[in-house]
Design an enzyme around this catalytic site. Structure first.
Site, PDB file in Angstrom:
ATOM      1  N   ASP A   1       5.631   1.340   6.512  1.00  0.00           N
ATOM      2  CA  ASP A   1       4.569   1.599   6.791  1.00  0.00           C
ATOM      3  C   ASP A   1       4.089   2.367   5.580  1.00  0.00           C
ATOM      4  O   ASP A   1       3.670   3.141   6.156  1.00  0.00           O
ATOM      5  CB  ASP A   1       4.468   1.732   7.916  1.00  0.00           C
TER       6      ASP A   1
ATOM      7  N   THR B   1     -16.910  23.844  35.303  1.00  0.00           N
ATOM      8  CA  THR B   1     -17.457  22.645  35.855  1.00  0.00           C
ATOM      9  C   THR B   1     -18.760  22.212  35.645  1.00  0.00           C
ATOM     10  O   THR B   1     -20.229  22.998  35.129  1.00  0.00           O
ATOM     11  CB  THR B   1     -18.117  22.980  37.299  1.00  0.00           C
TER      12      THR B   1
ATOM     13  N   GLU C   1      -4.972   1.641   2.173  1.00  0.00           N
ATOM     14  CA  GLU C   1      -4.977  -0.445   3.627  1.00  0.00           C
ATOM     15  C   GLU C   1      -5.308   0.469   4.547  1.00  0.00           C
ATOM     16  O   GLU C   1      -5.975  -0.140   5.716  1.00  0.00           O
ATOM     17  CB  GLU C   1      -3.177  -0.807   3.076  1.00  0.00           C
ATOM     18  N   GLU C   2      -4.360   1.435   4.987  1.00  0.00           N
ATOM     19  CA  GLU C   2      -4.994   2.620   6.538  1.00  0.00           C
ATOM     20  C   GLU C   2      -6.380   2.398   6.513  1.00  0.00           C
ATOM     21  O   GLU C   2      -6.836   2.640   7.633  1.00  0.00           O
ATOM     22  CB  GLU C   2      -3.856   3.281   6.368  1.00  0.00           C
TER      23      GLU C   2
ATOM     24  N   SER D   1      -2.633  -6.474  11.749  1.00  0.00           N
ATOM     25  CA  SER D   1      -3.804  -6.685  10.461  1.00  0.00           C
ATOM     26  C   SER D   1      -3.744  -6.535   9.354  1.00  0.00           C
ATOM     27  O   SER D   1      -3.111  -4.848   8.683  1.00  0.00           O
ATOM     28  CB  SER D   1      -4.984  -5.873  11.077  1.00  0.00           C
TER      29      SER D   1
ATOM     30  N   HIS E   1       1.116  -1.210  -0.212  1.00  0.00           N
ATOM     31  CA  HIS E   1       0.222  -0.298  -0.232  1.00  0.00           C
ATOM     32  C   HIS E   1       0.841   1.274  -0.392  1.00  0.00           C
ATOM     33  O   HIS E   1       1.690   1.405   0.778  1.00  0.00           O
ATOM     34  CB  HIS E   1      -1.040   0.180   1.415  1.00  0.00           C
TER      35      HIS E   1
ATOM     36  N   ASP F   1      -0.691   4.049   1.062  1.00  0.00           N
ATOM     37  CA  ASP F   1      -1.249   5.233   1.333  1.00  0.00           C
ATOM     38  C   ASP F   1      -0.488   4.481   3.203  1.00  0.00           C
ATOM     39  O   ASP F   1       0.184   4.086   3.044  1.00  0.00           O
ATOM     40  CB  ASP F   1      -2.839   5.017   1.771  1.00  0.00           C
TER      41      ASP F   1
ATOM     42  N   HIS G   1       3.199   4.220  12.514  1.00  0.00           N
ATOM     43  CA  HIS G   1       1.907   4.633  12.561  1.00  0.00           C
ATOM     44  C   HIS G   1       1.938   6.073  14.348  1.00  0.00           C
ATOM     45  O   HIS G   1       1.169   6.128  14.566  1.00  0.00           O
ATOM     46  CB  HIS G   1       0.755   3.849  13.256  1.00  0.00           C
TER      47      HIS G   1
ATOM     48  N   ARG H   1      -9.004  -7.296  18.395  1.00  0.00           N
ATOM     49  CA  ARG H   1      -7.902  -7.457  17.585  1.00  0.00           C
ATOM     50  C   ARG H   1      -8.418  -9.364  17.601  1.00  0.00           C
ATOM     51  O   ARG H   1      -8.678  -9.739  18.172  1.00  0.00           O
ATOM     52  CB  ARG H   1      -7.065  -7.764  17.790  1.00  0.00           C
TER      53      ARG H   1
ATOM     54  N   ASP I   1       4.720  -6.244   4.657  1.00  0.00           N
ATOM     55  CA  ASP I   1       4.153  -5.196   5.248  1.00  0.00           C
ATOM     56  C   ASP I   1       4.065  -5.356   6.639  1.00  0.00           C
ATOM     57  O   ASP I   1       3.245  -5.918   7.066  1.00  0.00           O
ATOM     58  CB  ASP I   1       2.995  -4.670   4.564  1.00  0.00           C
TER      59      ASP I   1
HETATM   60  N1  BES Z   1       1.726  -2.814   8.312  1.00  0.00           N
HETATM   61  C1  BES Z   1       0.337  -2.692   9.817  1.00  0.00           C
HETATM   62  C2  BES Z   1       0.389  -4.049   9.683  1.00  0.00           C
HETATM   63  C3  BES Z   1       1.515  -4.677  10.351  1.00  0.00           C
HETATM   64  C4  BES Z   1       2.096  -4.033  10.532  1.00  0.00           C
HETATM   65  C5  BES Z   1       1.190  -6.169  10.631  1.00  0.00           C
HETATM   66  C6  BES Z   1       3.129  -5.085  11.375  1.00  0.00           C
HETATM   67  C7  BES Z   1       1.680  -6.815  11.069  1.00  0.00           C
HETATM   68  C8  BES Z   1       3.618  -5.747  11.756  1.00  0.00           C
HETATM   69  C9  BES Z   1      -0.865  -1.942   8.203  1.00  0.00           C
HETATM   70  O1  BES Z   1      -0.265  -1.313   7.480  1.00  0.00           O
HETATM   71  C10 BES Z   1      -1.770  -1.975   9.310  1.00  0.00           C
HETATM   72  O2  BES Z   1      -1.423  -0.903   9.455  1.00  0.00           O
HETATM   73  N2  BES Z   1      -2.973  -2.334   9.310  1.00  0.00           N
HETATM   74  C11 BES Z   1      -3.671  -1.820  10.902  1.00  0.00           C
HETATM   75  C12 BES Z   1      -5.341  -2.387  10.562  1.00  0.00           C
HETATM   76  C13 BES Z   1      -6.101  -1.440   8.944  1.00  0.00           C
HETATM   77  C14 BES Z   1      -7.402  -2.111   8.330  1.00  0.00           C
HETATM   78  C15 BES Z   1      -5.906   0.248   9.421  1.00  0.00           C
HETATM   79  C16 BES Z   1      -3.649  -2.063  12.010  1.00  0.00           C
HETATM   80  O3  BES Z   1      -3.200  -3.288  12.335  1.00  0.00           O
HETATM   81  O4  BES Z   1      -4.189  -1.564  12.672  1.00  0.00           O
HETATM   82 MN    MN Z   2       1.295  -1.897   6.512  1.00  0.00          MN
HETATM   83 MN    MN Z   3      -0.180   0.528   8.727  1.00  0.00          MN
END
Ligand code: BES
Ligand code: MN
Ligand code: MN
Length: 455
Positions: free
Chosen positions: A116, A312, A150-151, A396, A83, A85, A424, A325, A177
């Site tokens: 990422d 208040t 993806e994000e 994920s 991805h 993005d 992130h 998760r 990824d």
């Molecule tokens: N690349 C990540 C997921 C990831 C990172 C898996 C490191 C294993 C190891 C992916 O870009 C991500 O951040 N996925 C999100 C889910 C998405 C629906 C926002 C996540 O895992 O929060």
């Molecule tokens: Mn990713």
């Molecule tokens: Mn990510």
């Protein structure tokens, strides 16, 4: 290291940095033009690397960048997914250098998306270039599909995959990824968790109230939301939603022992993120808590007065974002329904609760006995000089389960990130070592995969 990489690494890095300058944040519409620019940039680089039929496939959201090199129908086809993005960079003030002004410091590339996933996607672009220019061409058919959502849950990619099964026909999916255990110990993630994500709103009185005139005699939605959230875990840190664990796959003692053989130190884990003690579901190790157990976490909570000084007030509304998760064999739909019902049921009659589900995703476990897994393991063994360990990751990637259900394809998660890369988070970075190691390893995967498919 291959001389082609040594000769061209400065250019590889400067091209990646140029791409990282484009803030392709999918979550925030104000970056929409930048998202499109990032897609265009990738299209240009894929063409330059020698991919054919490179196109931007429109979707209801951000375009999917697609390209291919089909050399012989009798050879296997690898579909590379990733991805372009990135996550929002907020809070900007916590970055040591601006998130979209990439810099290389201490052999690491600092920028949002460095790891990422733009940095990892770019390894594939350059590995392709390397195979084309210094190895006589790619050894099998290659398709590359890089999405821009993806994000934010990949829902438009899901529709695209469903509608383009012929175009995406392949033998295996290759994805960078995810991460490895460390630069001295390669590993391949063989599990990803699923996701069920909700926004909740609790409404008490129909307007904000003076907390003296009304306090004590009315439901405070913030107090109540906190109570409701607190009740979602019991004293063992188990999740209290009825039925939540019903479909959770139970691992055998041998499987758990195998899983716990991965090098892990709770001391090092605590130190790396500044914890005084570990925390989690009773009866499970840290590795198990992340790899094979489901979770429930509040991602954000707000309401009432949060400005300077004291006001208040009893707010009319309180909000939270809550994610779970998931692990095999939970499904996102089932858990979404259980959560919604439970959260509405535990609300006292004095408030109104609204639960709005967001995107979800299914958990996956990928095989370790496949030709593609062995090709990846052998590639890592060649370039790291050490056999990789299969691991169950906690993150994920929602489309991976769909690749299996819709296209019938397994994925190989050949990622090169580290947990310490701060994806992130502020100061996301990616090691130059990891970037170059990826470019070096990917061609070995292709060679091993083709050789093993032939025999
Ligand atoms: N690349 C990540 C997921 C990831 C990172 C898996 C490191 C294993 C190891 C992916 O870009 C991500 O951040 N996925 C999100 C889910 C998405 C629906 C926002 C996540 O895992 O929060
Ligand atoms: Mn990713
Ligand atoms: Mn990510």
């Amino acid at each position: 290291m291959s001389t082609y990489i040594e000769q061209h690494q400065e250019r590889f890095l400067s091209e990646l940095l140029e791409w990282l300058r484009i803030p392709s944040v999918s979550a925030d519409p104000k970056f929409h033009q930048d998202v499109l620019r990032a897609a265009d940039y990738l299209k240009m680089r894929l063409e330059e690397a020698g991919l054919e039929n490179v196109e931007l496939c429109p979707t209801a959201g951000n375009p999917i960048v697609y390209g291919e090199k089909l050399i012989d129908p009798s050879l296997p086809t690898v579909l590379v997914y990733g991805h372009y993005d990135v996550q929002p960079a907020d809070p900007y003030e916590l970055w040591d250098s601006p998130p979209f002004e990439p810099v290389i410091k201490n052999e690491k590339i600092y920028a949002r998306g460095a790891c990422d996933d733009k940095g990892q996607v770019y390894m594939h672009v350059k590995a392709f270039e390397l195979m084309q220019r210094s190895q006589g061409g790619v050894p099998c058919n290659v398709k590359i599909m890089i999405e821009g959502e993806e994000e934010v849950g990949s829902s438009n990619l899901a529709l695209f995959v469903r509608a383009n099964k012929e175009k995406l026909k392949a033998d295996v999916i290759l994805i960078s990824d995810t991460g490895i255990l460390s630069n001295d110990q390669p590993s391949i993630e063989v599990g990803l968790r699923g996701l069920s994500y909700h926004e909740v709103e609790v409404t008490g009185p129909n307007r904000d109230l003076h907390s003296g005139l009304y306090g004590g005699a009315v439901p405070n939605p913030i107090n109540i939301l906190c109570k409701m959230i607190a009740s979602l875990h019991d004293e063992n840190n188990d999740i209290t939603i009825p039925g939540f664990y019903d479909n959770v796959a139970v691992l055998s003692a041998e499987e758990r022992a195998e899983l716990n053989r991965v090098p892990h130190s709770d001391e090092e884990f605590k130190r790396s993120i500044g914890l005084k003690d570990i925390y989690g579901e009773q009866g499970y190790t840290t590795v198990e808590r992340i790899g094979i157990r489901p979770t429930l976490d509040v991602n954000g909570i707000w309401g009432g007065y949060t400005g300077e000084g004291a006001k208040t007030v009893i707010a009319s509304k309180a909000y939270a974002k809550i994610s779970m998760r998931l692990v095999p064999n939970q499904t996102s739909d089932e858990i979404t329904q259980l959560f919604q019902q439970h959260f509405e049921r535990i609300a006292p009659p004095s408030v109104t609760v609204k639960v709005t589900p967001h995107h979800g995703g299914e958990p996956v476990v990928t095989p370790t006995d496949s030709v593609a897994y062995r090709a990846a393991a052998k590639a890592l063994e060649t370039t790291f000089g050490k056999k990789p360990i299969p691991t169950r990751g906690g993150g994920s990637i929602p489309i991976v389960a769909m690749f299996k259900t819709e296209l019938g394809l397994d994925s190989v998660l050949l990622g090169f990130g580290l947990d310490s890369d701060a994806i992130h988070s502020p100061n996301e970075h990616y090691g130059v070592f990891n970037f170059l190691k990826g470019i070096e390893t990917i061609p070995h995967f292709f060679q091993n995969y083709v050789a093993a498919s032939r025999s």
